[in-house]
Design a protein around this motif. Structure first.
Motif, PDB file in Angstrom:
ATOM      1  N   LEU A 157     -86.709  26.848   5.551  1.00 36.51           N
ATOM      2  CA  LEU A 157     -86.431  27.066   6.969  1.00 36.51           C
ATOM      3  C   LEU A 157     -84.987  26.719   7.305  1.00 36.51           C
ATOM      4  CD1 LEU A 157     -89.760  25.666   8.478  1.00 36.51           C
ATOM      5  CD2 LEU A 157     -88.991  28.045   8.573  1.00 36.51           C
ATOM      6  N   LEU A 158     -84.500  25.625   6.739  1.00 33.47           N
ATOM      7  CA  LEU A 158     -83.104  25.252   6.989  1.00 33.47           C
ATOM      8  C   LEU A 158     -82.146  26.255   6.365  1.00 33.47           C
ATOM      9  CD1 LEU A 158     -83.235  21.370   6.568  1.00 33.47           C
ATOM     10  CD2 LEU A 158     -82.959  22.662   8.691  1.00 33.47           C
ATOM     11  N   ARG A 159     -82.524  26.841   5.241  1.00 30.64           N
ATOM     12  CA  ARG A 159     -81.659  27.865   4.636  1.00 30.64           C
ATOM     13  C   ARG A 159     -81.596  29.095   5.524  1.00 30.64           C
ATOM     14  NH1 ARG A 159     -82.354  32.177   1.168  1.00 30.64           N
ATOM     15  NH2 ARG A 159     -84.522  31.692   0.644  1.00 30.64           N
ATOM     16  N   LEU A 160     -82.725  29.513   6.078  1.00 28.86           N
ATOM     17  CA  LEU A 160     -82.715  30.646   7.001  1.00 28.86           C
ATOM     18  C   LEU A 160     -81.808  30.368   8.191  1.00 28.86           C
ATOM     19  CD1 LEU A 160     -86.479  31.709   7.120  1.00 28.86           C
ATOM     20  CD2 LEU A 160     -84.595  32.962   6.058  1.00 28.86           C
ATOM     21  N   ARG A 161     -81.904  29.150   8.729  1.00 29.58           N
ATOM     22  CA  ARG A 161     -81.051  28.785   9.864  1.00 29.58           C
ATOM     23  C   ARG A 161     -79.578  28.821   9.469  1.00 29.58           C
ATOM     24  NH1 ARG A 161     -78.373  24.644  12.428  1.00 29.58           N
ATOM     25  NH2 ARG A 161     -78.702  24.535  14.687  1.00 29.58           N
ATOM     26  N   ARG A 162     -79.274  28.350   8.274  1.00 30.06           N
ATOM     27  CA  ARG A 162     -77.888  28.311   7.807  1.00 30.06           C
ATOM     28  C   ARG A 162     -77.333  29.719   7.583  1.00 30.06           C
ATOM     29  NH1 ARG A 162     -78.968  25.124   4.149  1.00 30.06           N
ATOM     30  NH2 ARG A 162     -79.175  26.475   2.319  1.00 30.06           N
ATOM     31  N   GLU A 163     -78.164  30.627   7.086  1.00 29.85           N
ATOM     32  CA  GLU A 163     -77.701  31.964   6.721  1.00 29.85           C
ATOM     33  C   GLU A 163     -77.607  32.916   7.895  1.00 29.85           C
ATOM     34  OE1 GLU A 163     -80.474  33.149   3.749  1.00 29.85           O
ATOM     35  OE2 GLU A 163     -79.481  32.024   2.130  1.00 29.85           O
ATOM     36  N   LEU A 169     -67.609   9.519  -0.805  1.00 31.18           N
ATOM     37  CA  LEU A 169     -68.412  10.339  -1.717  1.00 31.18           C
ATOM     38  C   LEU A 169     -69.297  11.328  -0.951  1.00 31.18           C
ATOM     39  CD1 LEU A 169     -69.396   7.637  -4.347  1.00 31.18           C
ATOM     40  CD2 LEU A 169     -67.896   9.619  -4.717  1.00 31.18           C
ATOM     41  N   LEU A 170     -69.837  10.907   0.180  1.00 27.08           N
ATOM     42  CA  LEU A 170     -70.626  11.831   0.990  1.00 27.08           C
ATOM     43  C   LEU A 170     -69.739  12.955   1.521  1.00 27.08           C
ATOM     44  CD1 LEU A 170     -72.870   9.238   2.845  1.00 27.08           C
ATOM     45  CD2 LEU A 170     -73.684  11.011   1.288  1.00 27.08           C
ATOM     46  N   HIS A 171     -68.521  12.627   1.902  1.00 24.60           N
ATOM     47  CA  HIS A 171     -67.589  13.656   2.355  1.00 24.60           C
ATOM     48  C   HIS A 171     -67.297  14.661   1.246  1.00 24.60           C
ATOM     49  CE1 HIS A 171     -65.778  11.268   5.984  1.00 24.60           C
ATOM     50  NE2 HIS A 171     -67.021  11.681   6.185  1.00 24.60           N
ATOM     51  N   GLU A 172     -67.103  14.162   0.028  1.00 26.88           N
ATOM     52  CA  GLU A 172     -66.858  15.071  -1.093  1.00 26.88           C
ATOM     53  C   GLU A 172     -68.017  16.036  -1.281  1.00 26.88           C
ATOM     54  OE1 GLU A 172     -65.909  13.008  -4.673  1.00 26.88           O
ATOM     55  OE2 GLU A 172     -64.222  11.905  -3.792  1.00 26.88           O
ATOM     56  N   ALA A 173     -69.211  15.611  -0.920  1.00 26.58           N
ATOM     57  CA  ALA A 173     -70.394  16.460  -1.036  1.00 26.58           C
ATOM     58  C   ALA A 173     -70.612  17.329   0.199  1.00 26.58           C
ATOM     59  CB  ALA A 173     -71.633  15.601  -1.278  1.00 26.58           C
ATOM     60  N   GLY A 174     -69.698  17.235   1.180  1.00 21.58           N
ATOM     61  CA  GLY A 174     -69.812  18.045   2.389  1.00 21.58           C
ATOM     62  C   GLY A 174     -70.764  17.487   3.420  1.00 21.58           C
ATOM     63  N   ILE A 175     -71.051  16.195   3.358  1.00 20.10           N
ATOM     64  CA  ILE A 175     -72.014  15.570   4.261  1.00 20.10           C
ATOM     65  C   ILE A 175     -71.291  14.599   5.185  1.00 20.10           C
ATOM     66  CG2 ILE A 175     -74.062  14.090   4.408  1.00 20.10           C
ATOM     67  CD1 ILE A 175     -74.800  15.158   1.586  1.00 20.10           C
ATOM     68  N   GLU A 176     -71.406  14.821   6.472  1.00 19.44           N
ATOM     69  CA  GLU A 176     -70.818  13.916   7.457  1.00 19.44           C
ATOM     70  C   GLU A 176     -71.621  12.624   7.542  1.00 19.44           C
ATOM     71  OE1 GLU A 176     -68.617  16.350  10.925  1.00 19.44           O
ATOM     72  OE2 GLU A 176     -70.789  16.595  10.945  1.00 19.44           O
ATOM     73  N   VAL A 177     -70.961  11.571   8.037  1.00 19.20           N
ATOM     74  CA  VAL A 177     -71.597  10.275   8.222  1.00 19.20           C
ATOM     75  C   VAL A 177     -71.538   9.905   9.702  1.00 19.20           C
ATOM     76  CG1 VAL A 177     -71.595   7.831   7.617  1.00 19.20           C
ATOM     77  CG2 VAL A 177     -70.990   9.556   5.889  1.00 19.20           C
ATOM     78  N   ILE A 178     -72.712   9.762  10.298  1.00 21.45           N
ATOM     79  CA  ILE A 178     -72.839   9.349  11.695  1.00 21.45           C
ATOM     80  C   ILE A 178     -73.432   7.946  11.702  1.00 21.45           C
ATOM     81  CG2 ILE A 178     -73.762   9.952  13.963  1.00 21.45           C
ATOM     82  CD1 ILE A 178     -72.081  12.193  12.782  1.00 21.45           C
ATOM     83  N   PRO A 238     -68.833  22.216  12.239  1.00 16.66           N
ATOM     84  CA  PRO A 238     -69.081  22.702  13.599  1.00 16.66           C
ATOM     85  C   PRO A 238     -70.499  22.336  14.054  1.00 16.66           C
ATOM     86  CG  PRO A 238     -68.103  24.417  12.237  1.00 16.66           C
ATOM     87  CD  PRO A 238     -68.481  23.311  11.309  1.00 16.66           C
ATOM     88  N   TRP A 239     -70.639  22.153  15.349  1.00 16.53           N
ATOM     89  CA  TRP A 239     -71.949  21.812  15.884  1.00 16.53           C
ATOM     90  C   TRP A 239     -72.982  22.886  15.550  1.00 16.53           C
ATOM     91  CZ3 TRP A 239     -74.180  17.546  17.277  1.00 16.53           C
ATOM     92  CH2 TRP A 239     -73.453  16.486  17.819  1.00 16.53           C
ATOM     93  N   ASP A 240     -72.569  24.162  15.536  1.00 17.23           N
ATOM     94  CA  ASP A 240     -73.563  25.205  15.311  1.00 17.23           C
ATOM     95  C   ASP A 240     -74.037  25.251  13.854  1.00 17.23           C
ATOM     96  OD1 ASP A 240     -71.230  26.261  14.247  1.00 17.23           O
ATOM     97  OD2 ASP A 240     -71.694  28.299  14.863  1.00 17.23           O
ATOM     98  N   SER A 241     -73.390  24.496  12.970  1.00 15.94           N
ATOM     99  CA  SER A 241     -73.817  24.410  11.579  1.00 15.94           C
ATOM    100  C   SER A 241     -74.431  23.055  11.241  1.00 15.94           C
ATOM    101  CB  SER A 241     -72.634  24.667  10.639  1.00 15.94           C
ATOM    102  OG  SER A 241     -72.085  25.951  10.857  1.00 15.94           O
ATOM    103  N   THR A 242     -74.521  22.172  12.225  1.00 14.40           N
ATOM    104  CA  THR A 242     -74.922  20.790  11.967  1.00 14.40           C
ATOM    105  C   THR A 242     -76.436  20.628  11.931  1.00 14.40           C
ATOM    106  OG1 THR A 242     -72.904  19.899  12.961  1.00 14.40           O
ATOM    107  CG2 THR A 242     -74.815  18.435  12.870  1.00 14.40           C
ATOM    108  N   THR A 274     -76.535  18.514   6.888  1.00 19.32           N
ATOM    109  CA  THR A 274     -75.068  18.459   6.854  1.00 19.32           C
ATOM    110  C   THR A 274     -74.513  17.107   7.279  1.00 19.32           C
ATOM    111  OG1 THR A 274     -74.735  19.191   9.144  1.00 19.32           O
ATOM    112  CG2 THR A 274     -75.013  20.909   7.455  1.00 19.32           C
ATOM    113  N   ALA A 275     -75.350  16.259   7.872  1.00 16.59           N
ATOM    114  CA  ALA A 275     -74.875  14.958   8.347  1.00 16.59           C
ATOM    115  C   ALA A 275     -75.987  13.938   8.203  1.00 16.59           C
ATOM    116  CB  ALA A 275     -74.423  15.033   9.809  1.00 16.59           C
ATOM    117  N   ILE A 276     -75.648  12.776   7.676  1.00 18.93           N
ATOM    118  CA  ILE A 276     -76.612  11.680   7.598  1.00 18.93           C
ATOM    119  C   ILE A 276     -76.304  10.698   8.719  1.00 18.93           C
ATOM    120  CG2 ILE A 276     -75.230  10.404   5.882  1.00 18.93           C
ATOM    121  CD1 ILE A 276     -77.947   9.466   4.690  1.00 18.93           C
TER     122      ILE A 276
END
Length: 739
Positions: free
Chosen positions: A612-618, A292-301, A183-187, A230-232
């Motif tokens: 900081l990114l963990r705070l945003r994620r949580e 492999l990036l998908h398996e790790a939960g990372i989107e590819v842009i 989702p965009w709000d988690s990206t 979450t996305a490279i």
């Protein structure tokens, strides 16, 4: 794609020899299915050459000594401008190209020249070197590759030995082509270059460094996961060529914004083994990386460049589109002789008024989604894609088609919302559901934390904080408008401080001026509007490190805590430097590669960014899906946002116009289901006292302070109304439990 420079004295180009081609059979491919399609016993071929009198499919073979042999097949047509045929005996791995016969009239935009072997615009693979010399041009040129004086004369030198060839590709893949739908709000986006990311990455084997496989290596993935992205977003990986002026100087186009093939992956980013095996193996490596990036939960842009091609200006080389029909692809004047309209700064621009340009772009996008598995795209100079001639149309047919296409509409679509043409800055003016790089955010945050601080240090009056507050809130002035309530939403704003072009984060706080001498352009290239501050000394200075790091923490925290979608530039999390070069597009070396050998202070900064990114994620409080209204939502008891002065009172409107407003508080409601967040900002050059607001009447827990070198546990619980002292130029973050 490696490029060399040749002259008549070094390699003698051969003359084109005309001979009768073999006829082709009628294929089973519909003329709308362009390119080469592998069938039992051969290939179906379909290519656009609207004004040609004859088009030949040329199967190319090369002897060990480099001698070129061709088997030529005459295609059938044209039918609605498309030439088609079935060519028997052609298998994956076969090199090929096209020779196009027809009218030679450059003044009218007709440059048909069968001496030039042309790449397939829909080719799935590309191979071979590029010897930049006279044979690469459809018109006669001198030894400096400039047109000979007078009318353009047709050049009969055979280009086949000197240009890259298309290759028939076997698209079989052992893995699965899947997609992620974060989702965009988690990206959280992470912009990176395939080579630069891993050339020195610890844990990545030497033979995988700088490759697609290296990007998907466990060592690289561990870093991305630890950081919390979450996305490279990869700089262009479509096949590229370097501009002639770079080749002349011995440089190459490192960034890759000079496309040779919109369907072909760049072979030089593949492992040596895949390159040796050929384009089919290169494509498999790209698919493997994405999987492999998908398996790790990372989107590819993918960063894609549909605004222009590598054929340069009107007198550039003839490699593909120019020889097939300039008027079919390029944005031209209506004068005689015709000329190109250049809104991209590259010499040519693709004309998105033309159906075939839109078709090629959409077909290419669908190919990368359906066959490779990518999750979205960032469109370079996206204003060009929406131009109808010289004018920009936010409801352009290309945007309508892309955002309603059943394959593309669910992908992440990101605009670089400008080009260099008339009225080319269009941030916020693209259609939903696309997102825009928000340059207004970049400029506002840099100005607040750097140039304004510099002005204060010199005793000058700084700007107020109105612009920064607007950007912290999601840039509603840019993205809330439109026919849809709420406009395009907060996540349409791609917030960033740095990108591939411009200073790195570390260089922003280390240099006042660009230092692009390594590019051999007299330091004239690159932007002069950097909004940076060297903190007193130009260049490295250990005594200024602490002050510079605090400014970096302020910048990064503002990015992560703002409403919208944050984008980090690879290496900023460890404070990489380019020694002040803000335009390292031609530096495929240690200047551009990320140096992963870090010191303790860099590890501290990495820990800060990840925290900081963990705070945003949580906490959803940092990821509002709608714009703030200043009123309570649903059954909440406090407004979604309250702006508070340093005395703990709601900020009166007139105070925003005062430089003292650079010290303020932002109380964001968690809606009763998440914590409330209090962001306290001191943008003054002096320590400043603040009175904490009442909020819900519950204590505020200090969780982060930009004055601290790394994250720590503060055990500092403050009651509403408490007085606190903030260090000059710093940010504090408090959380308050709503229960």
């Amino acid at each position: 794609m490696r490029v060399t420079r040749t002259t008549r004295h070094r390699i003698a180009p051969s003359r084109y020899v005309a001979r009768a081609p073999e006829p082709t059979l009628r294929g089973s491919t519909h003329p709308s299915d362009l390119g080469v399609t592998v069938r039992p016993g051969g290939v179906d071929v379909a290519i656009i050459a609207t004004h040609a009198s004859l088009v030949e499919f040329c199967a190319v073979d090369r002897d060990p000594d480099g001698t070129i042999h061709e088997r030529r097949f005459a295609l059938n047509g044209p039918r609605l401008g498309v030439w088609t045929g079935f060519v028997p005996g052609i298998k994956p791995g076969q090199h090929y190209g096209f020779r196009v016969h027809g009218r030679w009239d450059p003044d009218a935009g007709m440059r048909h020249n069968p001496a030039k072997l042309l790449l397939d615009p829909y080719g799935r693979g590309v191979a071979g070197g590029y010897d930049l010399g006279p044979a690469c041009f459809s018109h006669e040129v001198d030894d400096d590759l400039a047109p000979v004086p007078g009318p353009r004369v047709i050049n009969n030198l055979d280009s086949a030995p000197h240009v890259p060839h298309s290759v028939v590709v076997d698209e079989a893949f052992d893995g699965h082509v899947t997609h992620l739908d974060t989702p965009w709000d988690s990206t959280v986006l992470y912009e990176a270059h395939v080579r630069g990311l891993t050339m020195t990455m610890p844990g990545v084997p030497q033979h995988l460094r700088g490759t697609y496989a290296g990007v998907a290596h466990p060592a690289t993935i561990r870093h991305l996961q630890r950081l919390g992205v979450t996305a490279i977003e990869l700089l262009p990986i479509q096949a590229k060529l370097s501009e002639p002026f770079l080749v002349e100087k011995g440089f190459e186009n490192y960034w890759g914004y000079n496309t040779l093939g919109f369907f072909s992956p760049e072979p030089s980013y593949a492992t040596a083994a895949a390159q040796a095996e050929g384009p089919s193996a290169v494509l498999r490596e790209v698919k493997g990386m994405v999987s492999l990036l998908h398996e790790a939960g990372i989107e590819v842009i993918l960063d894609v460049v549909y605004n222009h091609t590598c054929e340069a200006g009107i007198d550039g080389p003839t490699l593909s589109w120019r020889g097939l029909g300039e008027s079919t692809y390029y944005l031209q004047t209506s004068t005689t002789p015709v000329d190109f309209i250049d809104v991209t700064g590259t010499g040519n621009s693709l004309d998105f008024r033309l159906r075939r340009v839109i078709q090629m772009s959409l077909d290419s996008l669908r190919y990368w989604v359906e066959k490779v598995g990518v999750d979205g795209f960032r469109f370079d100079l996206a204003v060009t894609l929406g131009r109808q001639g010289r004018e920009f149309n936010s409801h352009h047919p290309f945007f309508v088609a892309m955002t309603t296409d059943p394959v593309l509409r669910s992908r992440k679509l990101i605009n670089e919302p400008w080009d260099i043409g008339p009225n080319g800055w269009r941030t916020g003016q693209f259609p939903a559901p696309t997102a825009d790089w928000n340059d207004r955010f970049r400029n506002a945050v840099r100005s607040f934390w750097l140039t304004d601080q510099h002005h204060q240090a010199q005793g000058h009056r700084p700007h107020d904080s109105r612009e920064l507050v607007t950007r912290l809130s999601g840039s509603a002035d840019l993205f809330s408008r439109g026919r849809i309530p709420g406009g395009r939403g907060t996540f349409a704003s791609i917030n960033f401080i740095t990108a591939h072009d411009g200073f790195t984060l570390r260089d922003l706080v280390t240099y006042n001026d660009k230092h692009n001498e390594a590019n051999d352009e007299g330091n004239r290239d690159g932007s002069n509007d950097n909004r940076s501050w060297n903190h007193g000394t130009e260049g490295p200075d250990p005594e200024l490190r602490a002050a510079r790091l605090k400014s970096m923490r302020n910048l990064m925290a503002t990015l992560v805590l703002s409403a919208g979608t944050p984008m980090l530039t690879a290496g900023d999390e460890i404070a990489r430097t380019q020694n002040g070069n803000n335009n390292a597009y031609c530096q495929d070396n240690s200047l551009s590669w990320i140096d992963w050998q870090t010191e303790e202070w860099q590890d501290d900064f990495l820990a800060t960014v990840a925290y900081l990114l963990r705070l945003r994620r949580e906490h959803t409080v940092f990821r509002p899906t709608g714009f703030f209204t200043g009123t309570p939502r649903a059954e909440d008891s406090i407004p979604d946002v309250t702006w508070i002065d340093r005395d703990g009172r709601e900020m009166p409107a007139w105070k925003w116009f005062e430089p003292t407003s650079r010290s303020f508080q932002m109380l964001r409601s968690g809606g009763g289901h998440d914590v409330d967040a209090l962001v306290v900002i001191n943008g003054l050059n002096e320590d400043t006292e603040f009175t904490l607001p009442i909020g819900r009447g519950r204590p505020f827990d200090l969780v982060w302070d930009s004055a601290s070198a790394r994250p720590e546990i503060f055990n500092d619980l403050q009651d509403p109304g408490s007085r606190i002292l903030l260090e000059a130029q710093s940010i504090r973050l408090y959380l308050s439990n709503p229960a």
